[in-house]
Enzyme design. Structure first.
Site, mmCIF file in Angstrom:
data_model
loop_
_atom_site.group_PDB
_atom_site.id
_atom_site.type_symbol
_atom_site.label_atom_id
_atom_site.label_comp_id
_atom_site.label_asym_id
_atom_site.label_seq_id
_atom_site.Cartn_x
_atom_site.Cartn_y
_atom_site.Cartn_z
ATOM 1 N N CYS A 45 30.987 -38.209 7.478
ATOM 2 C CA CYS A 45 30.903 -39.682 7.444
ATOM 3 C C CYS A 45 32.055 -40.305 8.227
ATOM 4 O O CYS A 45 31.878 -41.295 8.943
ATOM 5 C CB CYS A 45 30.945 -40.195 6.009
ATOM 6 S SG CYS A 45 29.574 -39.633 5.002
HETATM 7 C C1 BEZ Z 1 30.388 -35.387 4.765
HETATM 8 O O1 BEZ Z 1 30.363 -36.550 5.144
HETATM 9 O O2 BEZ Z 1 31.074 -34.549 5.329
HETATM 10 C C2 BEZ Z 1 29.571 -34.949 3.595
HETATM 11 C C3 BEZ Z 1 29.322 -35.842 2.548
HETATM 12 C C4 BEZ Z 1 28.563 -35.406 1.465
HETATM 13 C C5 BEZ Z 1 28.035 -34.128 1.440
HETATM 14 C C6 BEZ Z 1 28.262 -33.263 2.520
HETATM 15 C C7 BEZ Z 1 29.034 -33.676 3.601
#
Ligand code: BEZ
Length: 210
Positions: A45
């Site tokens: 994210c």
């Molecule tokens: C991420 O943004 O890296 C992420 C968020 C939730 C689950 C898996 C990855």
């Protein structure tokens, strides 16, 4: 709630990093991309929000406003914004909606229980100036989105709204396009000049560059 292409994007009022506002009021008659994030302070994210900030001039050029959403609270969004700027090299330059009670996430069907019933998957809604949903994409949490593809599809939508053509597989701006199925070949020749008819339903043209 299932949101289909052609539906009006549901309106809502929410707290964001740029204040509390109504979605339609904020959007006005621009294009918009509304995209969800599973959680704050997560690696994928952080890269996605940094990339969107870096692309602000590209979104502006196309008249598109970006707005992100995560189910975490506004205090977390404010703290995380610093990391997004630091990692992406550009300050966060669009709002992130705080949706701790999941009102907007449920409204836009961003929670997929088979993946996880508390945080959202990576949904994308491209919404046009009349608030119509024009494209939806859904990515799993572990896979970051391709923002070049998002820009490409906005280019394709804006082109096909303005000229009676469709864009073929892997089209990039400047590539040849196909004449809309509803336009007879004689009319296409009259309108566009040279038309290459490969099949009665597959007619190529090259548009003059803008
Ligand atoms: C991420 O943004 O890296 C992420 C968020 C939730 C689950 C898996 C990855």
């Amino acid at each position: 709630m299932t949101i289909r292409l052609g539906d009006e994007a549901p309106d809502f009022t929410a707290e964001t990093t740029d204040g509390t506002f109504g979605f339609h009021d904020w959007k006005k008659d621009s294009w918009a991309i509304l995209f969800s994030h599973p959680a704050d302070y997560t690696p994928v994210c952080t890269t996605e929000l940094g990339r969107t900030s870096q692309l602000k001039s590209e979104f502006d050029k196309r008249g598109v406003k970006a707005i992100a959403i995560s189910v975490d609270p506004i205090e977390d969004h404010r703290g995380w914004a610093g990391d997004i700027g630091e990692v992406g090299g550009t300050d966060l330059n669009f709002p992130i909606i705080a949706d701790p009670d999941r009102t907007v996430s449920i409204m836009y069907d961003m929670l997929h229980p088979g993946e996880d019933d508390v945080s959202s998957v990576r949904s994308v809604f491209i919404i046009d100036p009349s608030n119509k949903v024009r494209l939806t994409l859904t990515y799993p949490k572990s896979v970051g989105r391709n923002f070049d593809e998002i820009l490409r599809v906005i280019d394709a939508l804006q082109l096909t709204d303005s000229v009676p053509v469709s864009t073929p597989a892997d089209w990039r701006p400047g590539d040849r396009v196909v004449v809309s199925a509803s336009m007879p070949t004689e009319e296409a020749v009259e309108r566009f000049g040279q038309v290459e008819e490969v099949k009665p339903y597959l007619r190529w043209i090259t548009l003059p560059s803008a």
